[in-house]
Motif scaffolding. Sequence first.
Motif, PDB file in Angstrom:
ATOM      1  N   PRO A  94       0.811  -1.224   0.000  1.00 42.05           N
ATOM      2  CA  PRO A  94       0.000   0.000   0.000  1.00 42.05           C
ATOM      3  C   PRO A  94       0.841   1.269   0.000  1.00 42.05           C
ATOM      4  O   PRO A  94       0.456   2.276  -0.600  1.00 42.05           O
ATOM      5  N   VAL A  95       1.994   1.225   0.673  1.00 42.59           N
ATOM      6  CA  VAL A  95       2.871   2.391   0.723  1.00 42.59           C
ATOM      7  C   VAL A  95       3.439   2.694  -0.660  1.00 42.59           C
ATOM      8  O   VAL A  95       3.472   3.851  -1.105  1.00 42.59           O
ATOM      9  N   LEU A  96       3.900   1.662  -1.349  1.00 41.23           N
ATOM     10  CA  LEU A  96       4.457   1.852  -2.688  1.00 41.23           C
ATOM     11  C   LEU A  96       3.396   2.372  -3.656  1.00 41.23           C
ATOM     12  O   LEU A  96       3.664   3.255  -4.480  1.00 41.23           O
ATOM     13  N   LEU A  97       2.185   1.837  -3.550  1.00 41.26           N
ATOM     14  CA  LEU A  97       1.089   2.305  -4.397  1.00 41.26           C
ATOM     15  C   LEU A  97       0.775   3.775  -4.107  1.00 41.26           C
ATOM     16  O   LEU A  97       0.552   4.569  -5.025  1.00 41.26           O
ATOM     17  N   ALA A  98       0.771   4.133  -2.821  1.00 41.38           N
ATOM     18  CA  ALA A  98       0.474   5.512  -2.445  1.00 41.38           C
ATOM     19  C   ALA A  98       1.571   6.463  -2.919  1.00 41.38           C
ATOM     20  O   ALA A  98       1.285   7.593  -3.334  1.00 41.38           O
ATOM     21  N   MET A  99       2.820   6.018  -2.880  1.00 44.72           N
ATOM     22  CA  MET A  99       3.924   6.859  -3.351  1.00 44.72           C
ATOM     23  C   MET A  99       3.837   7.072  -4.857  1.00 44.72           C
ATOM     24  O   MET A  99       4.077   8.178  -5.358  1.00 44.72           O
ATOM     25  N   PHE A 100       3.488   6.024  -5.593  1.00 45.70           N
ATOM     26  CA  PHE A 100       3.299   6.168  -7.040  1.00 45.70           C
ATOM     27  C   PHE A 100       2.141   7.121  -7.324  1.00 45.70           C
ATOM     28  O   PHE A 100       2.226   7.978  -8.210  1.00 45.70           O
ATOM     29  N   ALA A 101       1.063   6.972  -6.551  1.00 52.49           N
ATOM     30  CA  ALA A 101      -0.090   7.856  -6.719  1.00 52.49           C
ATOM     31  C   ALA A 101       0.301   9.307  -6.458  1.00 52.49           C
ATOM     32  O   ALA A 101      -0.131  10.221  -7.169  1.00 52.49           O
ATOM     33  N   ALA A 102       1.138   9.533  -5.444  1.00 53.02           N
ATOM     34  CA  ALA A 102       1.574  10.892  -5.119  1.00 53.02           C
ATOM     35  C   ALA A 102       2.313  11.526  -6.287  1.00 53.02           C
ATOM     36  O   ALA A 102       2.097  12.704  -6.621  1.00 53.02           O
ATOM     37  N   LEU A 103       3.196  10.757  -6.926  1.00 50.09           N
ATOM     38  CA  LEU A 103       3.935  11.278  -8.075  1.00 50.09           C
ATOM     39  C   LEU A 103       2.986  11.625  -9.216  1.00 50.09           C
ATOM     40  O   LEU A 103       3.084  12.703  -9.826  1.00 50.09           O
ATOM     41  N   MET A 104       2.043  10.729  -9.510  1.00 47.77           N
ATOM     42  CA  MET A 104       1.091  10.969 -10.589  1.00 47.77           C
ATOM     43  C   MET A 104       0.197  12.170 -10.274  1.00 47.77           C
ATOM     44  O   MET A 104      -0.067  13.013 -11.131  1.00 47.77           O
ATOM     45  N   PHE A 105      -0.270  12.256  -9.037  1.00 47.90           N
ATOM     46  CA  PHE A 105      -1.097  13.396  -8.640  1.00 47.90           C
ATOM     47  C   PHE A 105      -0.323  14.707  -8.761  1.00 47.90           C
ATOM     48  O   PHE A 105      -0.876  15.732  -9.166  1.00 47.90           O
ATOM     49  N   GLY A 106       0.951  14.673  -8.390  1.00 48.41           N
ATOM     50  CA  GLY A 106       1.767  15.881  -8.453  1.00 48.41           C
ATOM     51  C   GLY A 106       1.897  16.399  -9.875  1.00 48.41           C
ATOM     52  O   GLY A 106       1.767  17.606 -10.126  1.00 48.41           O
ATOM     53  N   ILE A 107       2.156  15.489 -10.813  1.00 48.89           N
ATOM     54  CA  ILE A 107       2.249  15.892 -12.219  1.00 48.89           C
ATOM     55  C   ILE A 107       0.902  16.418 -12.705  1.00 48.89           C
ATOM     56  O   ILE A 107       0.828  17.410 -13.439  1.00 48.89           O
ATOM     57  N   ALA A 108      -0.174  15.766 -12.279  1.00 51.88           N
ATOM     58  CA  ALA A 108      -1.516  16.204 -12.679  1.00 51.88           C
ATOM     59  C   ALA A 108      -1.819  17.593 -12.142  1.00 51.88           C
ATOM     60  O   ALA A 108      -2.393  18.438 -12.845  1.00 51.88           O
ATOM     61  N   LEU A 109      -1.425  17.869 -10.895  1.00 44.91           N
ATOM     62  CA  LEU A 109      -1.651  19.195 -10.311  1.00 44.91           C
ATOM     63  C   LEU A 109      -0.922  20.277 -11.099  1.00 44.91           C
ATOM     64  O   LEU A 109      -1.478  21.349 -11.371  1.00 44.91           O
ATOM     65  N   LEU A 110       0.309  19.973 -11.460  1.00 42.29           N
ATOM     66  CA  LEU A 110       1.082  20.944 -12.240  1.00 42.29           C
ATOM     67  C   LEU A 110       0.428  21.174 -13.598  1.00 42.29           C
ATOM     68  O   LEU A 110       0.330  22.321 -14.073  1.00 42.29           O
ATOM     69  N   ALA A 111      -0.050  20.107 -14.232  1.00 40.17           N
ATOM     70  CA  ALA A 111      -0.708  20.235 -15.528  1.00 40.17           C
ATOM     71  C   ALA A 111      -2.013  21.018 -15.414  1.00 40.17           C
ATOM     72  O   ALA A 111      -2.354  21.815 -16.293  1.00 40.17           O
ATOM     73  N   ILE A 112      -2.749  20.801 -14.321  1.00 39.51           N
ATOM     74  CA  ILE A 112      -3.982  21.568 -14.097  1.00 39.51           C
ATOM     75  C   ILE A 112      -3.675  23.053 -13.976  1.00 39.51           C
ATOM     76  O   ILE A 112      -4.369  23.901 -14.551  1.00 39.51           O
ATOM     77  N   ALA A 113      -2.625  23.375 -13.223  1.00 38.57           N
ATOM     78  CA  ALA A 113      -2.245  24.782 -13.058  1.00 38.57           C
ATOM     79  C   ALA A 113      -1.870  25.408 -14.394  1.00 38.57           C
ATOM     80  O   ALA A 113      -2.231  26.564 -14.676  1.00 38.57           O
ATOM     81  N   GLU A 114      -1.155  24.664 -15.234  1.00 39.38           N
ATOM     82  CA  GLU A 114      -0.762  25.186 -16.544  1.00 39.38           C
ATOM     83  C   GLU A 114      -1.979  25.339 -17.454  1.00 39.38           C
ATOM     84  O   GLU A 114      -2.134  26.356 -18.142  1.00 39.38           O
ATOM     85  N   GLY A 115      -2.848  24.347 -17.474  1.00 41.67           N
ATOM     86  CA  GLY A 115      -4.045  24.425 -18.308  1.00 41.67           C
ATOM     87  C   GLY A 115      -4.996  25.510 -17.854  1.00 41.67           C
ATOM     88  O   GLY A 115      -5.704  26.127 -18.671  1.00 41.67           O
ATOM     89  N   ALA A 116      -5.026  25.790 -16.546  1.00 46.53           N
ATOM     90  CA  ALA A 116      -5.925  26.806 -16.004  1.00 46.53           C
ATOM     91  C   ALA A 116      -5.591  28.198 -16.501  1.00 46.53           C
ATOM     92  O   ALA A 116      -6.439  29.098 -16.449  1.00 46.53           O
ATOM     93  N   GLU A 117      -4.382  28.399 -16.994  1.00 44.30           N
ATOM     94  CA  GLU A 117      -4.031  29.706 -17.554  1.00 44.30           C
ATOM     95  C   GLU A 117      -4.890  30.020 -18.775  1.00 44.30           C
ATOM     96  O   GLU A 117      -5.099  31.180 -19.116  1.00 44.30           O
ATOM     97  N   TYR A 118      -5.381  28.980 -19.435  1.00 47.50           N
ATOM     98  CA  TYR A 118      -6.263  29.161 -20.593  1.00 47.50           C
ATOM     99  C   TYR A 118      -7.732  29.068 -20.167  1.00 47.50           C
ATOM    100  O   TYR A 118      -8.533  29.933 -20.527  1.00 47.50           O
ATOM    101  N   SER A 119      -8.068  28.017 -19.394  1.00 47.23           N
ATOM    102  CA  SER A 119      -9.434  27.852 -18.902  1.00 47.23           C
ATOM    103  C   SER A 119      -9.485  26.707 -17.901  1.00 47.23           C
ATOM    104  O   SER A 119      -9.309  25.553 -18.289  1.00 47.23           O
TER     105      SER A 119
END
Length: 279
Positions: free
Chosen positions: A143-168
């Motif tokens: 579960p820890v390894l899965l959660a760590m992988f999820a954290a990395l994926m979520f982090g990239i997604a958050l950054l992408a959301i912030a970049e996309g939000a500049e448009y809409s």
Amino acid sequence: MAALLALLSSLSWGSADFLGGIASKRLPSLIVVGLSQAAGLVVAVVLALLTREWQAPLGYLPWAVLASLCGAAGLIAFYRALATGTMGVVAPISGMAGIVPLIAGFAAGERFTTLAAVGAVAIGIGVLLASGPELNDRAGVAPVLLAMFAALMFGIALLAIAEGAEYSPIMTMVGMRTVSVLLLGSTSVVLLTRSAGYRSAARSLLWLIIVSGVLDISANLAFGYASQAGALVVVAVLGSLYPVATAVLAALFLHERLRPVQYAGVAAAVVGLSMVTLA
């Protein structure tokens, strides 16, 4: 306003994760994510039509696709971790997702005030204290390894959301959920078609999954708007506190018991939150 929106995103994400984790104990995470993403898509499309955001420039598209791929992968791993581990421990590990946009904010020249920097460190220590004991707990390392992988994926997604939000922000959500539903929808349908047990469980849990999907996309939208209203380094830290909401809900409704060091971690995170908010 940015701090309030970021905290709102944390509360919504934490609640969505709690509900999704419960559903994943009876259904494969692929089905839970697929159905919740479909519910989110309906909300996003309605908002786009009401606000006429569908006319926004298309610069959000590549960021929406990236956010969708990473977000869906993260949710599948995270829900599996929630279903097999201790919810109040797995959730804090995913809170490390904020490290990715935090680094991006620093790279762009943003900086903390002294008080906010101390608060951010307190939050990081809190996450480590809250999640560390799971390595030796009954749930094991998976579960820890899965959660760590999820954290990395979520982090990239958050950054992408912030970049996309500049448009809409809204159209970024429409793009995210469209890709997610196209990718996961067919798989979910196949799994539901082949198993009467899954269909029965899905019917009984449908309201819970829908609420989870609505909360999740609401959190994404709040984070997107927060990233445009304030410094990304601050928004990233405050938006990463959703594990606290998940842990509290798990303690209240599932009666999960955490170790003293984990309570200390939650307390450190709360103190850090106060410092970053007041800075």
